[in-house]
Design a protein around this motif. Structure first.
Motif, PDB file in Angstrom:
ATOM      1  N   ALA A  21      -4.560   9.648   6.733  1.00 53.35           N
ATOM      2  CA  ALA A  21      -4.192  10.884   6.038  1.00 53.35           C
ATOM      3  C   ALA A  21      -2.723  10.814   5.619  1.00 53.35           C
ATOM      4  N   PRO A  22      -2.254  11.774   4.792  1.00 57.55           N
ATOM      5  CA  PRO A  22      -0.832  11.778   4.423  1.00 57.55           C
ATOM      6  C   PRO A  22       0.061  11.815   5.657  1.00 57.55           C
ATOM      7  N   PRO A  23       1.202  11.184   5.676  1.00 55.81           N
ATOM      8  CA  PRO A  23       1.871  10.485   4.583  1.00 55.81           C
ATOM      9  C   PRO A  23       1.475   9.021   4.439  1.00 55.81           C
ATOM     10  N   VAL A  24       0.718   8.463   5.376  1.00 57.06           N
ATOM     11  CA  VAL A  24       0.406   7.030   5.351  1.00 57.06           C
ATOM     12  C   VAL A  24      -0.497   6.656   4.180  1.00 57.06           C
ATOM     13  N   GLY A  25      -1.604   7.357   4.037  1.00 58.66           N
ATOM     14  CA  GLY A  25      -2.598   7.029   3.013  1.00 58.66           C
ATOM     15  C   GLY A  25      -2.029   6.954   1.610  1.00 58.66           C
ATOM     16  N   PRO A  26      -1.436   8.043   1.097  1.00 58.61           N
ATOM     17  CA  PRO A  26      -0.912   8.005  -0.268  1.00 58.61           C
ATOM     18  C   PRO A  26       0.198   6.960  -0.465  1.00 58.61           C
ATOM     19  N   ALA A  27       1.053   6.803   0.527  1.00 60.58           N
ATOM     20  CA  ALA A  27       2.173   5.856   0.398  1.00 60.58           C
ATOM     21  C   ALA A  27       1.671   4.419   0.276  1.00 60.58           C
ATOM     22  N   LEU A  28       0.625   4.075   1.036  1.00 51.75           N
ATOM     23  CA  LEU A  28       0.136   2.701   1.021  1.00 51.75           C
ATOM     24  C   LEU A  28      -0.889   2.452  -0.083  1.00 51.75           C
ATOM     25  N   SER A  29      -1.741   3.427  -0.374  1.00 45.82           N
ATOM     26  CA  SER A  29      -2.812   3.204  -1.349  1.00 45.82           C
ATOM     27  C   SER A  29      -2.271   2.965  -2.750  1.00 45.82           C
ATOM     28  N   GLN A  30      -1.165   3.590  -3.108  1.00 46.53           N
ATOM     29  CA  GLN A  30      -0.616   3.375  -4.446  1.00 46.53           C
ATOM     30  C   GLN A  30      -0.109   1.957  -4.649  1.00 46.53           C
ATOM     31  N   HIS A  31       0.068   1.221  -3.546  1.00 49.01           N
ATOM     32  CA  HIS A  31       0.512  -0.172  -3.640  1.00 49.01           C
ATOM     33  C   HIS A  31      -0.610  -1.152  -3.302  1.00 49.01           C
ATOM     34  N   GLY A  32      -1.817  -0.628  -3.083  1.00 45.71           N
ATOM     35  CA  GLY A  32      -2.975  -1.479  -2.843  1.00 45.71           C
ATOM     36  C   GLY A  32      -3.064  -2.067  -1.449  1.00 45.71           C
ATOM     37  N   VAL A  33      -2.394  -1.468  -0.472  1.00 48.95           N
ATOM     38  CA  VAL A  33      -2.410  -1.970   0.899  1.00 48.95           C
ATOM     39  C   VAL A  33      -3.631  -1.411   1.630  1.00 48.95           C
ATOM     40  N   ASN A  34      -4.244  -2.215   2.493  1.00 51.07           N
ATOM     41  CA  ASN A  34      -5.383  -1.778   3.294  1.00 51.07           C
ATOM     42  C   ASN A  34      -4.877  -0.789   4.353  1.00 51.07           C
ATOM     43  N   ILE A  35      -5.187   0.482   4.164  1.00 51.08           N
ATOM     44  CA  ILE A  35      -4.639   1.553   5.006  1.00 51.08           C
ATOM     45  C   ILE A  35      -5.157   1.468   6.436  1.00 51.08           C
ATOM     46  N   SER A  36      -6.458   1.290   6.607  1.00 48.60           N
ATOM     47  CA  SER A  36      -7.014   1.272   7.965  1.00 48.60           C
ATOM     48  C   SER A  36      -6.506   0.081   8.759  1.00 48.60           C
ATOM     49  N   SER A  37      -6.295  -1.044   8.082  1.00 45.31           N
ATOM     50  CA  SER A  37      -5.753  -2.228   8.746  1.00 45.31           C
ATOM     51  C   SER A  37      -4.332  -1.953   9.237  1.00 45.31           C
ATOM     52  N   PHE A  38      -3.506  -1.321   8.375  1.00 43.02           N
ATOM     53  CA  PHE A  38      -2.140  -0.991   8.770  1.00 43.02           C
ATOM     54  C   PHE A  38      -2.139  -0.034   9.957  1.00 43.02           C
ATOM     55  N   CYS A  39      -2.952   1.038   9.880  1.00 42.16           N
ATOM     56  CA  CYS A  39      -2.987   2.039  10.953  1.00 42.16           C
ATOM     57  C   CYS A  39      -3.373   1.408  12.283  1.00 42.16           C
ATOM     58  N   LYS A  40      -4.367   0.527  12.247  1.00 44.65           N
ATOM     59  CA  LYS A  40      -4.834  -0.132  13.470  1.00 44.65           C
ATOM     60  C   LYS A  40      -3.734  -1.016  14.069  1.00 44.65           C
ATOM     61  N   ARG A  64      -0.810  -8.121  -2.407  1.00 46.53           N
ATOM     62  CA  ARG A  64      -1.188  -6.891  -1.690  1.00 46.53           C
ATOM     63  C   ARG A  64      -1.281  -7.062  -0.171  1.00 46.53           C
ATOM     64  N   SER A  65      -0.792  -8.162   0.337  1.00 44.30           N
ATOM     65  CA  SER A  65      -0.671  -8.307   1.786  1.00 44.30           C
ATOM     66  C   SER A  65       0.613  -7.599   2.189  1.00 44.30           C
ATOM     67  N   TYR A  66       0.838  -7.447   3.483  1.00 41.68           N
ATOM     68  CA  TYR A  66       2.013  -6.723   3.946  1.00 41.68           C
ATOM     69  C   TYR A  66       2.465  -7.231   5.301  1.00 41.68           C
ATOM     70  N   THR A  67       3.713  -6.959   5.608  1.00 42.53           N
ATOM     71  CA  THR A  67       4.255  -7.133   6.952  1.00 42.53           C
ATOM     72  C   THR A  67       5.081  -5.888   7.213  1.00 42.53           C
ATOM     73  N   PHE A  68       5.322  -5.593   8.487  1.00 40.50           N
ATOM     74  CA  PHE A  68       6.161  -4.434   8.771  1.00 40.50           C
ATOM     75  C   PHE A  68       7.052  -4.666   9.958  1.00 40.50           C
ATOM     76  N   ILE A  69       8.169  -3.954   9.945  1.00 35.72           N
ATOM     77  CA  ILE A  69       9.175  -4.027  11.008  1.00 35.72           C
ATOM     78  C   ILE A  69       9.296  -2.641  11.629  1.00 35.72           C
ATOM     79  N   LEU A  70       9.222  -2.585  12.952  1.00 37.72           N
ATOM     80  CA  LEU A  70       9.420  -1.323  13.669  1.00 37.72           C
ATOM     81  C   LEU A  70      10.908  -1.149  13.960  1.00 37.72           C
ATOM     82  N   LYS A  71      11.409   0.042  13.744  1.00 36.85           N
ATOM     83  CA  LYS A  71      12.809   0.358  14.012  1.00 36.85           C
ATOM     84  C   LYS A  71      12.908   1.153  15.312  1.00 36.85           C
ATOM     85  N   THR A  72      14.118   1.471  15.725  1.00 34.08           N
ATOM     86  CA  THR A  72      14.319   2.305  16.906  1.00 34.08           C
ATOM     87  C   THR A  72      14.200   3.771  16.506  1.00 34.08           C
ATOM     88  N   PRO A  73      13.863   4.649  17.450  1.00 32.80           N
ATOM     89  CA  PRO A  73      13.727   6.074  17.121  1.00 32.80           C
ATOM     90  C   PRO A  73      15.026   6.656  16.559  1.00 32.80           C
TER      91      PRO A  73
END
Length: 142
Positions: A21-40, A64-73
């Motif tokens: 759901a928003p904000p993840v879905g709209p942000a990723l879908s417009q770039h063609g990223v697999n949303i459920s894969s990212f969420c998991k 359309r592949s992706y990588t991500f970096i987690l930051k500190t709170p």
């Protein structure tokens, strides 16, 4: 030569609770990223930090592949957590929400140090102190 990065998406999500759901879905879908894969994947990597807001930078490549970096709170989240408050003061110059000592200030600075634009713990403490002041938090000096 590595893949070409086409977009960088920055989000702040609750740890272990990313949903399509928003904000993840709209942000990723417009770039063609697999949303459920990212969420998991995000939920798996942040499951041990439930209840904390974790900023994430998602690098989307041309295939359309992706990588991500987690930051500190965020500093504001860490300060409110120390004070057991939900938010900062509405008018920081007129209201205060609490007091914090230099020991807690140093702990927060040490947590945030990897994501700040300094390598010095003293400079990091000044950055955290500025955020605290803007939230209506008084710093008790020894």
């Amino acid at each position: 030569m590595g893949k070409k990065v086409t977009n960088i998406i920055k989000l702040a999500l609750p740890a272990g609770k990313a949903v399509p759901a928003p904000p993840v879905g709209p942000a990723l879908s417009q770039h063609g990223v697999n949303i459920s894969s990212f969420c998991k994947e995000y939920n798996g990597r942040t499951a041990d930090q439930t209840g904390v807001i974790i900023p994430v930078e998602i690098f989307v490549y041309e295939d359309r592949s992706y990588t991500f970096i987690l930051k500190t709170p965020p500093v504001s989240f860490l300060l409110t957590k120390v004070l057991n408050k939900t938010k900062g003061a509405a008018e920081p110059n007129k209201q205060t929400i609490g007091e914090i000592n230099e020991t807690d200030l140093r702990k927060i600075a040490e947590i945030k140090l990897p994501d700040l634009n300094t390598k010095s713990i003293q400079s990091a403490m000044k950055i955290v102190e500025g955020t605290a002041r803007n939230m209506g938090i008084i710093i008790i000096k020894k």
